[in-house]
Design an enzyme around this catalytic site. Structure first.
Site, PDB file in Angstrom:
ATOM      1  N   HIS A  18      53.061  65.473  46.552  1.00 24.11           N
ATOM      2  CA  HIS A  18      54.404  65.934  46.178  1.00 24.11           C
ATOM      3  C   HIS A  18      55.214  66.282  47.433  1.00 24.11           C
ATOM      4  O   HIS A  18      56.385  65.911  47.552  1.00 24.11           O
ATOM      5  CB  HIS A  18      54.319  67.201  45.309  1.00 24.11           C
ATOM      6  CG  HIS A  18      53.697  67.008  43.956  1.00 24.11           C
ATOM      7  ND1 HIS A  18      52.616  67.739  43.538  1.00 24.11           N
ATOM      8  CD2 HIS A  18      54.024  66.190  42.924  1.00 24.11           C
ATOM      9  CE1 HIS A  18      52.295  67.386  42.309  1.00 24.11           C
ATOM     10  NE2 HIS A  18      53.123  66.443  41.906  1.00 24.11           N
ATOM     11  N   LYS A  42      51.010  71.847  28.533  1.00 23.33           N
ATOM     12  CA  LYS A  42      49.946  71.365  29.429  1.00 23.33           C
ATOM     13  C   LYS A  42      48.961  72.482  29.780  1.00 23.33           C
ATOM     14  O   LYS A  42      48.009  72.259  30.525  1.00 23.33           O
ATOM     15  CB  LYS A  42      50.561  70.830  30.739  1.00 23.33           C
ATOM     16  CG  LYS A  42      50.743  69.319  30.783  1.00 23.33           C
ATOM     17  CD  LYS A  42      51.135  68.861  32.193  1.00 23.33           C
ATOM     18  CE  LYS A  42      50.801  67.421  32.464  1.00 23.33           C
ATOM     19  NZ  LYS A  42      51.204  66.998  33.826  1.00 23.33           N
ATOM     20  N   ARG A  98      52.788  56.292  41.976  1.00 33.02           N
ATOM     21  CA  ARG A  98      51.544  56.234  42.749  1.00 33.02           C
ATOM     22  C   ARG A  98      50.843  54.897  42.598  1.00 33.02           C
ATOM     23  O   ARG A  98      50.228  54.386  43.511  1.00 33.02           O
ATOM     24  CB  ARG A  98      50.592  57.357  42.308  1.00 33.02           C
ATOM     25  CG  ARG A  98      51.048  58.735  42.728  1.00 33.02           C
ATOM     26  CD  ARG A  98      50.287  59.785  42.002  1.00 33.02           C
ATOM     27  NE  ARG A  98      50.504  59.666  40.566  1.00 33.02           N
ATOM     28  CZ  ARG A  98      49.900  60.398  39.660  1.00 33.02           C
ATOM     29  NH1 ARG A  98      49.006  61.276  40.036  1.00 33.02           N
ATOM     30  NH2 ARG A  98      50.174  60.236  38.386  1.00 33.02           N
ATOM     31  N   SER A 136      47.468  66.640  40.482  1.00 32.62           N
ATOM     32  CA  SER A 136      47.201  68.080  40.396  1.00 32.62           C
ATOM     33  C   SER A 136      45.915  68.345  39.624  1.00 32.62           C
ATOM     34  O   SER A 136      45.155  69.256  39.970  1.00 32.62           O
ATOM     35  CB  SER A 136      48.370  68.789  39.721  1.00 32.62           C
ATOM     36  OG  SER A 136      49.546  68.612  40.471  1.00 32.62           O
TER      37      SER A 136
HETATM   38  N1  COA Z   1      51.498  63.231  44.491  1.00 33.28           N
HETATM   39  C1  COA Z   1      50.498  63.789  43.819  1.00 33.28           C
HETATM   40  N2  COA Z   1      50.453  63.885  42.478  1.00 33.28           N
HETATM   41  C2  COA Z   1      51.489  63.401  41.794  1.00 33.28           C
HETATM   42  C3  COA Z   1      52.580  62.802  42.426  1.00 33.28           C
HETATM   43  C4  COA Z   1      52.557  62.711  43.839  1.00 33.28           C
HETATM   44  N3  COA Z   1      53.558  62.158  44.529  1.00 33.28           N
HETATM   45  N4  COA Z   1      53.443  62.410  41.483  1.00 33.28           N
HETATM   46  C5  COA Z   1      52.924  62.762  40.308  1.00 33.28           C
HETATM   47  N5  COA Z   1      51.740  63.351  40.488  1.00 33.28           N
HETATM   48  C6  COA Z   1      50.828  63.825  39.454  1.00 33.28           C
HETATM   49  C7  COA Z   1      51.008  65.263  39.119  1.00 33.28           C
HETATM   50  O1  COA Z   1      50.258  66.067  39.981  1.00 33.28           O
HETATM   51  C8  COA Z   1      50.511  65.339  37.696  1.00 33.28           C
HETATM   52  O2  COA Z   1      49.128  65.454  37.705  1.00 33.28           O
HETATM   53  P1  COA Z   1      48.288  65.978  36.453  1.00 33.28           P
HETATM   54  O3  COA Z   1      48.907  65.437  35.203  1.00 33.28           O
HETATM   55  O4  COA Z   1      46.965  65.435  36.764  1.00 33.28           O
HETATM   56  O5  COA Z   1      48.317  67.474  36.501  1.00 33.28           O
HETATM   57  C9  COA Z   1      50.850  63.987  37.138  1.00 33.28           C
HETATM   58  O6  COA Z   1      51.077  63.136  38.248  1.00 33.28           O
HETATM   59  C10 COA Z   1      52.052  64.074  36.261  1.00 33.28           C
HETATM   60  O7  COA Z   1      53.167  64.352  37.024  1.00 33.28           O
HETATM   61  P2  COA Z   1      54.200  65.557  37.018  1.00 33.28           P
HETATM   62  O8  COA Z   1      55.073  65.270  38.174  1.00 33.28           O
HETATM   63  O9  COA Z   1      53.614  66.902  36.936  1.00 33.28           O
HETATM   64  O10 COA Z   1      55.022  65.304  35.813  1.00 33.28           O
HETATM   65  P3  COA Z   1      54.684  65.657  34.329  1.00 33.28           P
HETATM   66  O11 COA Z   1      54.418  64.351  33.717  1.00 33.28           O
HETATM   67  O12 COA Z   1      53.738  66.725  34.101  1.00 33.28           O
HETATM   68  O13 COA Z   1      56.082  66.245  33.898  1.00 33.28           O
HETATM   69  C11 COA Z   1      58.423  66.255  33.563  1.00 33.28           C
HETATM   70  C12 COA Z   1      57.190  65.471  33.950  1.00 33.28           C
HETATM   71  C13 COA Z   1      58.338  67.718  33.867  1.00 33.28           C
HETATM   72  C14 COA Z   1      59.505  65.641  34.419  1.00 33.28           C
HETATM   73  C15 COA Z   1      58.673  66.017  32.072  1.00 33.28           C
HETATM   74  O14 COA Z   1      57.597  66.548  31.336  1.00 33.28           O
HETATM   75  C16 COA Z   1      59.974  66.636  31.607  1.00 33.28           C
HETATM   76  O15 COA Z   1      61.023  66.111  31.897  1.00 33.28           O
HETATM   77  N6  COA Z   1      59.885  67.761  30.874  1.00 33.28           N
HETATM   78  C17 COA Z   1      61.057  68.449  30.346  1.00 33.28           C
HETATM   79  C18 COA Z   1      61.236  68.159  28.871  1.00 33.28           C
HETATM   80  C19 COA Z   1      62.014  66.883  28.687  1.00 33.28           C
HETATM   81  O16 COA Z   1      63.118  66.715  29.148  1.00 33.28           O
HETATM   82  N7  COA Z   1      61.418  65.943  27.934  1.00 33.28           N
HETATM   83  C20 COA Z   1      62.060  64.672  27.669  1.00 33.28           C
HETATM   84  C21 COA Z   1      61.810  63.689  28.779  1.00 33.28           C
HETATM   85  S1  COA Z   1      60.868  62.346  28.151  1.00 33.28           S
END
Ligand code: COA
Length: 168
Positions: A18, A42, A98, A136
């Site tokens: 990140h 989550k 990724r 993560s």
């Molecule tokens: N380096 C390391 N890990 C990375 C990464 C990077 N560059 N990019 C993504 N990841 C990993 C994260 O660590 C995470 O790992 P995990 O699931 O094993 O814990 C995984 O990829 C998912 O990524 P993350 O960036 O945490 O996104 P998310 O999918 O959990 O959440 C949001 C994405 C918050 C943007 C999304 O849930 C959201 O927009 N929520 C708000 C509600 C909403 O608007 N919903 C409608 C949209 S569809």
């Protein structure tokens, strides 16, 4: 011309992957808002305020690497991403890719967000190869089994994982 972008995620916890993305984005953009989603569904290991603080502490360590005067803010949100982005006047979302396996999920998210608000665009940066395997949940899992996460997360996160998991 992109003046400001929002980089959303759960950041449970922030990893070097990140951070790498934030640093690279800061060389292209004047203002970055790292938006920490509450994402209670989550069941995050770290509380929302802990995740915010860990990002702030980690950014302080790498501050010299930005290469320009980019302003980086860390905010949290617990509503729709597009609503939060609008509330702070930003229309560009940044996400990292990724591997090919991320593409389908990200395409869906970007499409949903654009349906919710047609002004919102999502842009992507390819994650640096050395972090392409990192997540993560992998970090949490390694830490739980006393594995070494030194190369995967910044020092404040390493310490916080030890404190949270009750290790010396
Ligand atoms: N380096 C390391 N890990 C990375 C990464 C990077 N560059 N990019 C993504 N990841 C990993 C994260 O660590 C995470 O790992 P995990 O699931 O094993 O814990 C995984 O990829 C998912 O990524 P993350 O960036 O945490 O996104 P998310 O999918 O959990 O959440 C949001 C994405 C918050 C943007 C999304 O849930 C959201 O927009 N929520 C708000 C509600 C909403 O608007 N919903 C409608 C949209 S569809």
């Amino acid at each position: 011309m992109i003046d400001a972008i929002i980089y959303p995620g759960t950041f449970d916890p922030i990893t070097n992957g990140h951070l790498d993305l934030i640093i690279r984005a800061a060389r292209m953009c004047k203002r970055i808002v790292v938006a920490v989603a509450a994402n209670y569904e989550k069941h995050p290991l770290f509380e929302l305020d802990e995740r915010v603080r860990l990002i702030q502490d980690s950014l302080q360590i790498v501050a010299g690497n930005y290469g320009n005067d980019a302003i980086i803010e860390v905010r949290c949100f617990d509503n729709l991403l597009v609503e939060f982005a609008n509330s702070i006047g930003i229309t560009t979302i940044l996400r990292g890719l990724r591997a090919v396996s991320d593409f389908e999920y990200e395409l869906q998210q970007a499409s949903v967000n654009r349906v919710l608000d047609c002004k919102i665009e999502t842009i992507f940066l390819m994650t640096s190869e050395r972090y392409s395997y990192l997540s993560s949940s992998a970090v949490r899992s390694i830490a739980r089994y006393h594995g070494c996460v030194e190369a995967l997360v910044p020092p404040p996160v390493q310490q916080a994982l030890m404190d949270k998991l009750g290790f010396e």
